[in-house]
Every structure is written in structure tokens, then in C-alpha cells.
Design a protein around this motif. Structure first.
Motif, PDB file in Angstrom:
ATOM      1  N   ARG A 217       6.296  -9.312  23.749  1.00  0.00           N
ATOM      2  CA  ARG A 217       6.255 -10.060  22.489  1.00  0.00           C
ATOM      3  C   ARG A 217       6.102  -9.115  21.306  1.00  0.00           C
ATOM      4  N   GLU A 218       5.203  -8.120  21.441  1.00  0.00           N
ATOM      5  CA  GLU A 218       5.000  -7.170  20.343  1.00  0.00           C
ATOM      6  C   GLU A 218       6.244  -6.323  20.109  1.00  0.00           C
ATOM      7  N   ALA A 219       6.965  -5.997  21.154  1.00  0.00           N
ATOM      8  CA  ALA A 219       8.182  -5.204  20.994  1.00  0.00           C
ATOM      9  C   ALA A 219       9.276  -6.021  20.313  1.00  0.00           C
ATOM     10  N   ALA A 220       9.289  -7.326  20.525  1.00  0.00           N
ATOM     11  CA  ALA A 220      10.310  -8.186  19.939  1.00  0.00           C
ATOM     12  C   ALA A 220      10.037  -8.471  18.464  1.00  0.00           C
ATOM     13  N   GLU A 221       8.782  -8.401  18.024  1.00  0.00           N
ATOM     14  CA  GLU A 221       8.444  -8.669  16.628  1.00  0.00           C
ATOM     15  C   GLU A 221       8.873  -7.507  15.753  1.00  0.00           C
ATOM     16  N   PRO A 222       9.200  -7.800  14.508  1.00  0.00           N
ATOM     17  CA  PRO A 222       9.462  -6.688  13.589  1.00  0.00           C
ATOM     18  C   PRO A 222       8.160  -5.939  13.303  1.00  0.00           C
ATOM     19  N   GLN A 223       8.283  -4.669  13.021  1.00  0.00           N
ATOM     20  CA  GLN A 223       7.112  -3.832  12.767  1.00  0.00           C
ATOM     21  C   GLN A 223       6.455  -4.271  11.458  1.00  0.00           C
ATOM     22  N   ARG A 224       5.164  -4.504  11.522  1.00  0.00           N
ATOM     23  CA  ARG A 224       4.430  -4.899  10.325  1.00  0.00           C
ATOM     24  C   ARG A 224       3.822  -3.668   9.681  1.00  0.00           C
ATOM     25  N   THR A 225       3.749  -3.696   8.372  1.00  0.00           N
ATOM     26  CA  THR A 225       3.093  -2.598   7.672  1.00  0.00           C
ATOM     27  C   THR A 225       1.625  -2.940   7.524  1.00  0.00           C
ATOM     28  N   ALA A 226       0.819  -1.920   7.439  1.00  0.00           N
ATOM     29  CA  ALA A 226      -0.616  -2.135   7.278  1.00  0.00           C
ATOM     30  C   ALA A 226      -0.872  -2.697   5.887  1.00  0.00           C
ATOM     31  N   PRO A 227      -1.748  -3.680   5.777  1.00  0.00           N
ATOM     32  CA  PRO A 227      -2.031  -4.231   4.451  1.00  0.00           C
ATOM     33  C   PRO A 227      -2.719  -3.181   3.586  1.00  0.00           C
ATOM     34  N   THR A 228      -2.344  -3.174   2.322  1.00  0.00           N
ATOM     35  CA  THR A 228      -2.951  -2.226   1.396  1.00  0.00           C
ATOM     36  C   THR A 228      -4.148  -2.878   0.734  1.00  0.00           C
ATOM     37  N   LYS A 229      -5.127  -2.051   0.421  1.00  0.00           N
ATOM     38  CA  LYS A 229      -6.305  -2.572  -0.251  1.00  0.00           C
ATOM     39  C   LYS A 229      -5.974  -2.790  -1.721  1.00  0.00           C
ATOM     40  N   THR A 230      -6.365  -3.933  -2.201  1.00  0.00           N
ATOM     41  CA  THR A 230      -6.150  -4.212  -3.617  1.00  0.00           C
ATOM     42  C   THR A 230      -7.495  -4.294  -4.306  1.00  0.00           C
ATOM     43  N   LYS A 231      -7.523  -3.794  -5.517  1.00  0.00           N
ATOM     44  CA  LYS A 231      -8.758  -3.880  -6.284  1.00  0.00           C
ATOM     45  C   LYS A 231      -8.854  -5.282  -6.865  1.00  0.00           C
ATOM     46  N   ARG A 232     -10.021  -5.857  -6.723  1.00  0.00           N
ATOM     47  CA  ARG A 232     -10.232  -7.167  -7.308  1.00  0.00           C
ATOM     48  C   ARG A 232     -10.668  -6.999  -8.748  1.00  0.00           C
ATOM     49  N   SER A 233     -10.237  -7.875  -9.552  1.00  0.00           N
ATOM     50  CA  SER A 233     -10.627  -7.836 -10.950  1.00  0.00           C
ATOM     51  C   SER A 233     -12.054  -8.330 -11.081  1.00  0.00           C
ATOM     52  N   THR A 234     -12.885  -7.593 -11.810  1.00  0.00           N
ATOM     53  CA  THR A 234     -14.263  -8.016 -12.001  1.00  0.00           C
ATOM     54  C   THR A 234     -14.411  -8.902 -13.217  1.00  0.00           C
ATOM     55  N   ALA A 235     -13.352  -9.036 -14.013  1.00  0.00           N
ATOM     56  CA  ALA A 235     -13.448  -9.864 -15.212  1.00  0.00           C
ATOM     57  C   ALA A 235     -13.685 -11.325 -14.835  1.00  0.00           C
ATOM     58  N   GLY A 236     -12.993 -11.818 -13.850  1.00  0.00           N
ATOM     59  CA  GLY A 236     -13.173 -13.194 -13.419  1.00  0.00           C
ATOM     60  C   GLY A 236     -14.513 -13.408 -12.757  1.00  0.00           C
ATOM     61  N   ALA A 237     -15.003 -12.406 -12.073  1.00  0.00           N
ATOM     62  CA  ALA A 237     -16.274 -12.525 -11.380  1.00  0.00           C
ATOM     63  C   ALA A 237     -17.426 -12.577 -12.369  1.00  0.00           C
TER      64      ALA A 237
END
Length: 99
Positions: free
Chosen positions: A46-66
Motif C-alpha cells: 500500500r505504501e509503495a502504491a501511494e505517491p510520496q508525501r513530503t514532510a510537513p513544514t513548520k509554520t510560524k503562528r501569528s501572535t497578533a491574533g493570540a
């Protein structure tokens, strides 16, 4: 039959039961190993049949809304080294917390 014959017969029966129990245990262990191997093969296929996924990148959260939502913000930067426990305890005590 004498007592000696009875004890030999009982010993043989006990040995046979033990052998049967060992055979059953071995058969159950082999079935479990075979099932794990089958499931592993299915997962790998199953993993070989799936397309390769990229690792999620970390995003900075905005502190203005917080800040407007009343959420707590840290006074430390992300890259700073963690402060010692004694400093944190002193800050908590000076802030009115009792530990």
C-alpha cells in the motif's frame, strides 16, 4: 495393575498432554507470525502504491491574533535556551503564585 504401573501410565498421559499443549502453542505462534508477515506485506504494498508525501513544514503562528484573544504568550524567543528551574520558580513566586 500395580501402583507403579498406574504412575507410569499417568506420567505418559501427562507427557502427552504437555506435548499437545506445546504443539498447540507453537501452532498459534506460527499463525501469529504468518499473519504479521501478511499484514506487513500488505502495508508495504500500500505504501509503495501511494505517491510520496513530503514532510510537513513548520509554520510560524501569528501572535497578533493570540494577543487579542487573551491567550498567554511566552516572553522567551523560540531560539533561546531553556532557563533553569530555579529562575522559573522565582518568577512564579514573584508573580504571586505559591508553590
Amino acid at each position: 495393575m500395580t501402583n507403579d504401573d498406574n504412575s507410569r501410565t499417568a506420567a505418559r498421559a501427562g507427557a502427552q498432554e504437555t506435548a499437545n499443549a506445546l504443539a498447540e502453542r507453537e501452532a498459534a505462534a506460527k499463525a501469529a507470525r504468518d499473519n504479521m508477515a501478511r499484514l506487513r506485506a500488505l502495508r508495504l504494498a500500500r505504501e509503495a502504491a501511494e505517491p510520496q508525501r513530503t514532510a510537513p513544514t513548520k509554520t510560524k503562528r501569528s501572535t497578533a491574533g493570540a494577543k487579542t484573544a487573551g491567550a498567554r504568550t511566552s516572553s522567551r524567543k523560540v531560539d533561546d535556551k531553556p532557563r533553569p528551574l530555579s529562575e522559573w520558580l522565582a518568577e512564579q513566586q514573584s508573580g504571586g503564585r505559591r508553590t
